[in-house]
Each structure stands twice: as structure tokens, then as C-alpha cells.
Scaffold this motif. Structure first.
Motif, short mmCIF file in Angstrom:
data_model
loop_
_atom_site.label_atom_id
_atom_site.label_comp_id
_atom_site.label_asym_id
_atom_site.label_seq_id
_atom_site.Cartn_x
_atom_site.Cartn_y
_atom_site.Cartn_z
N PRO A 103 0.98 -1.23 -0.08
CA PRO A 103 -0.13 0.00 -0.10
C PRO A 103 0.82 1.27 0.13
O PRO A 103 2.04 1.23 0.43
CB PRO A 103 -0.72 -0.25 1.45
CG PRO A 103 0.15 -0.96 2.28
CD PRO A 103 0.77 -2.09 1.31
N SER A 104 0.15 2.30 -0.36
CA SER A 104 0.96 3.51 -0.39
C SER A 104 1.22 4.27 1.12
O SER A 104 0.19 3.51 1.78
CB SER A 104 -0.02 4.55 -1.25
OG SER A 104 -1.20 4.80 -0.62
N PRO A 105 2.17 5.15 1.35
CA PRO A 105 2.20 5.51 2.92
C PRO A 105 0.87 6.47 3.25
O PRO A 105 0.26 6.98 2.27
CB PRO A 105 3.49 6.53 2.72
CG PRO A 105 4.04 5.93 1.60
CD PRO A 105 3.04 5.42 0.46
N MET A 106 0.42 6.14 4.48
CA MET A 106 -0.69 6.95 4.72
C MET A 106 -0.22 8.12 5.94
O MET A 106 0.52 7.73 6.52
CB MET A 106 -1.80 6.01 5.43
CG MET A 106 -2.31 5.12 4.35
SD MET A 106 -3.52 3.83 4.98
CE MET A 106 -3.67 2.73 3.60
N PRO A 107 -0.83 8.94 6.31
CA PRO A 107 -0.59 9.99 7.21
C PRO A 107 -1.03 9.49 8.57
O PRO A 107 -1.94 8.55 8.67
CB PRO A 107 -1.45 11.24 6.79
CG PRO A 107 -2.60 10.70 6.14
CD PRO A 107 -2.12 9.65 5.18
N ASN A 108 -0.15 9.82 9.73
CA ASN A 108 -0.62 9.32 10.85
C ASN A 108 -0.63 7.73 11.13
O ASN A 108 -1.20 7.24 12.03
CB ASN A 108 -1.70 9.89 11.37
CG ASN A 108 -2.03 11.51 11.32
OD1 ASN A 108 -0.94 12.24 11.59
ND2 ASN A 108 -3.01 12.03 11.11
N CYS A 109 0.19 7.29 10.31
CA CYS A 109 0.36 5.66 10.28
C CYS A 109 1.80 5.28 10.38
O CYS A 109 2.55 5.75 9.56
CB CYS A 109 -0.60 5.22 9.09
SG CYS A 109 -0.16 3.16 9.13
N GLU A 114 0.55 0.09 7.10
CA GLU A 114 -0.41 0.12 6.22
C GLU A 114 -1.09 -0.95 5.64
O GLU A 114 -2.42 -0.80 5.39
CB GLU A 114 -0.11 1.09 4.97
CG GLU A 114 0.75 2.53 5.04
CD GLU A 114 2.44 2.29 5.59
OE1 GLU A 114 2.69 3.23 5.72
OE2 GLU A 114 2.78 0.98 5.68
N TYR A 115 -0.55 -1.98 5.79
CA TYR A 115 -1.08 -3.28 5.52
C TYR A 115 -2.33 -3.54 6.26
O TYR A 115 -3.49 -3.94 5.94
CB TYR A 115 -0.14 -4.47 5.43
CG TYR A 115 0.87 -4.13 4.65
CD1 TYR A 115 0.88 -4.78 3.45
CD2 TYR A 115 2.37 -3.76 5.09
CE1 TYR A 115 2.31 -4.77 2.31
CE2 TYR A 115 3.37 -3.42 4.28
CZ TYR A 115 3.18 -3.96 2.93
OH TYR A 115 4.31 -3.90 2.14
N VAL A 117 -4.47 -1.51 7.90
CA VAL A 117 -5.32 -0.42 7.71
C VAL A 117 -6.20 -0.99 6.79
O VAL A 117 -7.66 -0.88 6.90
CB VAL A 117 -4.86 0.74 7.01
CG1 VAL A 117 -5.91 1.76 6.83
CG2 VAL A 117 -4.17 1.48 8.17
N GLN A 118 -6.10 -2.36 5.94
CA GLN A 118 -6.94 -2.68 4.88
C GLN A 118 -7.54 -4.04 5.29
O GLN A 118 -8.17 -4.40 4.37
CB GLN A 118 -6.13 -2.83 3.58
CG GLN A 118 -5.42 -1.56 3.04
CD GLN A 118 -4.64 -1.77 1.85
OE1 GLN A 118 -4.56 -2.92 1.09
NE2 GLN A 118 -3.75 -0.83 1.33
N ASP A 299 -12.15 -0.43 10.77
CA ASP A 299 -12.09 0.89 11.16
C ASP A 299 -11.32 1.32 12.67
O ASP A 299 -11.12 2.46 13.03
CB ASP A 299 -13.33 1.86 11.11
CG ASP A 299 -14.23 1.32 12.06
OD1 ASP A 299 -13.97 0.08 12.79
OD2 ASP A 299 -15.35 1.91 12.32
#
Length: 329
Positions: A103-109, A114-115, A117-118, A299
Motif C-alpha cells: 500500500p501507499s504511505p498514509m498520514p498518521n500511520c 499500512e497493510y 489498515v486494509q 476502522d
């Protein structure tokens, strides 16, 4: 009476040249031998599978991972290379392990999370080492982390020296390193040594796990709480403030059924998720290879997902990690 035999000097010149020159037995064209090699039908070069990562974790190799060296595709050949059966596997037989797309970089993560998150469900599969049953020698644990689509998410490897593993067994302090598809160590889990010789209700005897993400930056703690009949843990943030709690069953070992560790809110009213140790029949009692199913809301805060993920390993070492039997004196 026959006449005199002619000497060498008296023999004709043509005969001498015939005796000195050996005949050339080579034919004009090579013979047509029946070769044992039967070429296969021509075919195009095999392209790499879709979704196959460009690089793999460094320092890790196992039967679950594809080779880090790409298969050589010959050019300018009429037929593909034929392999001797039973000695080397053909390239088509090497099934690469599918990895979850990066995944692409995410803010506040934190990087590497990031893996999580999905996903809302991950599987923790421990490797089985048959040499432990034969030699009674404890080896470093290894785990494959997969999502619900059976794609690899992480690889977890234990980093403990031989003496510590075999001297302290299930009570050993350990360091677990979480590696992603790019070969980065995105998370580190450390368990300090806690002596259990004192009273079981003493705080110094309670087990604890620190989760760092990225390595060196504390993400939180998983702390054990004393309870008379069941396993109870608290999930804390980096300031050691309680955020969630984990409540295990009364029969922790779950012989004949799954062992469910429920993740709850601090008041115990709402259920957040669960850590389920799957029962695999008789293999669960014979092999030291556990299978965990971790569930949490999609979430949920990614840091709490990582903490629930870390709590799974502390539970594994405390209740389901079996030491090889020691020979009696």
C-alpha cells in the motif's frame, strides 16, 4: 624352390606408401544416432506472475517463499530446456507465494502498518520443525502472517540465542522481528525475562510484551494481570495507559475446541475483536505449530490493531508453546 624374397628397398614405391598411410575411416557425413533426448514443443518464455513482488525479505528463506533468483529464460533456442525427472523441479512447478500488494504511505500511520489498515482478519501460522521432536533442541520460532485472501502480509522470526532458548524454554525472553514484503523490519516485539519462582500474584512475576513500531519507538505494551482461573491482559499505549483488555477462557489450552481470547473495552461491555487459537485435531497436541485467527474492526485504530497482533504472540508463548520432552534421569 622359391626365389629370393625382396627386401624393403626392393618393394615397389606404391606399396610402401599404402602401408605407411592409414586409411581414413571417417565418413563424409556424421551418422544419424538415436538420441535419448526428446525435445518438447516450442513455447514462449514464461513471464513473471501478476502481483509478484520485485524483491523479497532479506535474510529469510523457507519452502513457503519463492527463490530470490529469477528463473533464467534462454533466448535464441528452438525448444525450452528439459529437466531430468526426479532431480530438479521444472520452472513451472515452482509456485511463487502471493504477497499482499504494497500500500501507499498514509498520514498518521507508522511505516509498515499500512497493510493492517486494509484488513479486519489476519492469520498467524507457525512453522513446524520436525527436528525439534527428534533432537529435543528448541529452535527459533517462525510465523507466516496472511490475510483472508491467503496472501502473505508479514513474516515474523524469533531472534534468540541457542542457550537462552533451551535453558528457559517457554519462559525465555525473546525478540520477534516483523518483516514486510520489501524486507524491512517494520516492527519489533520484545519480552523481558520475568522470574516465576516468587508468588504467582507478585507484579514482578507477571509477563509483559513491548511492541516497537518502527523499531526503537515504543508503540505500546501488553501486560498480564493476575487472575485465579483465566488469562487476563491489558493493552496499553506508549505511556502505559490502559486502552483495551484481553479476556481468555477458563480452560486456556482448549483441548478439543478453539481457544477464544476476547478483546474488550476497559469496562468489559463492548467486544472489540478476538484472538482465536484454532484447534487442528490431534495435530494440535503432537506438533508445535499453532494457528491463530485475529479479528478486529476494519476502522479500528491501526496502532491498536498492531497491539492486538502483538498480544497474540505473548499468548502463544505462555500457553501454547510446547517444549520438547526432556529425557528423564
Amino acid at each position: 624352390m622359391s626365389g629370393p624374397v625382396p627386401t624393403t628397398s626392393e618393394q615397389p614405391t606404391g606399396e610402401m606408401e599404402t602401408q605407411m598411410k592409414s586409411p581414413d575411416e571417417r565418413p563424409d557425413t556424421p551418422p544419424d544416432y538415436n538420441s535419448h533426448f526428446v525435445p518438447g514443443p516450442p513455447g514462449p518464455a514464461v513471464p513473471p506472475p501478476a502481483g509478484y513482488p520485485g524483491s523479497l525479505p532479506m535474510g529469510y528463506y523457507g519452502p513457503q517463499l519463492p527463490s530470490t533468483f529469477p528463473l533464467y529464460q534462454p533466448t535464441g533456442r528452438t525448444h525450452p530446456i528439459q529437466y531430468q525427472p526426479g532431480k530438479y523441479p521444472a520452472p513451472s512447478q515452482l509456485a511463487p507465494v502471493p504477497w499482499m500488494p504494497r500500500p501507499s504511505p498514509m498520514p498518521n500511520c507508522p511505516p509498515g502498518l499500512e497493510y493492517l489498515v486494509q484488513v479486519d482478519n489476519i492469520h498467524v501460522l507457525q512453522h513446524f520443525d520436525p527436528m525439534e521432536l527428534v533432537t529435543n533442541f528448541e529452535t527459533n520460532n517462525r510465523y507466516d502472517i496472511k490475510n483472508s485472501a491467503d496472501q502473505m502480509v508479514y513474516i515474523v522470526t524469533e531472534d534468540t540465542d541457542d542457550f537462552t532458548r533451551n535453558a528457559y524454554r517457554t519462559l525465555r525472553p525473546f525478540v520477534l522481528r516483523v518483516i514486510d514484503v520489501m524486507g524491512r523490519e517494520i516492527m519489533t516485539m520484545q519480552r523481558p525475562f520475568r522470574c516465576t519462582c516468587c508468588c504467582f500474584c507478585c507484579p514482578s512475576a507477571r509477563q509483559e510484551l513491548e511492541v516497537q513500531c518502527p523499531p526503537g519507538a515504543t508503540l505500546g505494551f501488553v501486560a498480564e494481570h493476575w487472575n485465579l482461573c483465566r488469562a487476563v491482559y491489558s493493552i496499553q499505549n506508549e505511556k502505559r495507559e490502559n486502552v483495551l483488555r484481553v479476556r481468555g477462557p477458563c480452560s486456556t489450552y482448549g483441548c478439543g475446541s478453539d481457544s477464544v481470547f476476547e478483546v474488550q473495552s476497559l469496562d468489559g461491555v463492548s467486544s472489540i475483536g478476538s484472538i482465536i487459537r484454532k484447534w487442528n485435531g490431534l495435530l494440535s497436541t503432537m506438533e508445535d505449530a499453532d494457528h491463530f485467527d485475529i479479528r478486529f474492526p476494519l476502522d479500528l485504530d491501526v496502532k491498536m490493531k498492531a497491539m492486538i497482533f502483538g498480544a497474540c504472540f505473548l499468548i502463544d508463548f505462555m500457553y501454547f508453546e510446547r517444549s520438547p520432552p526432556q529425557p528423564s534421569s
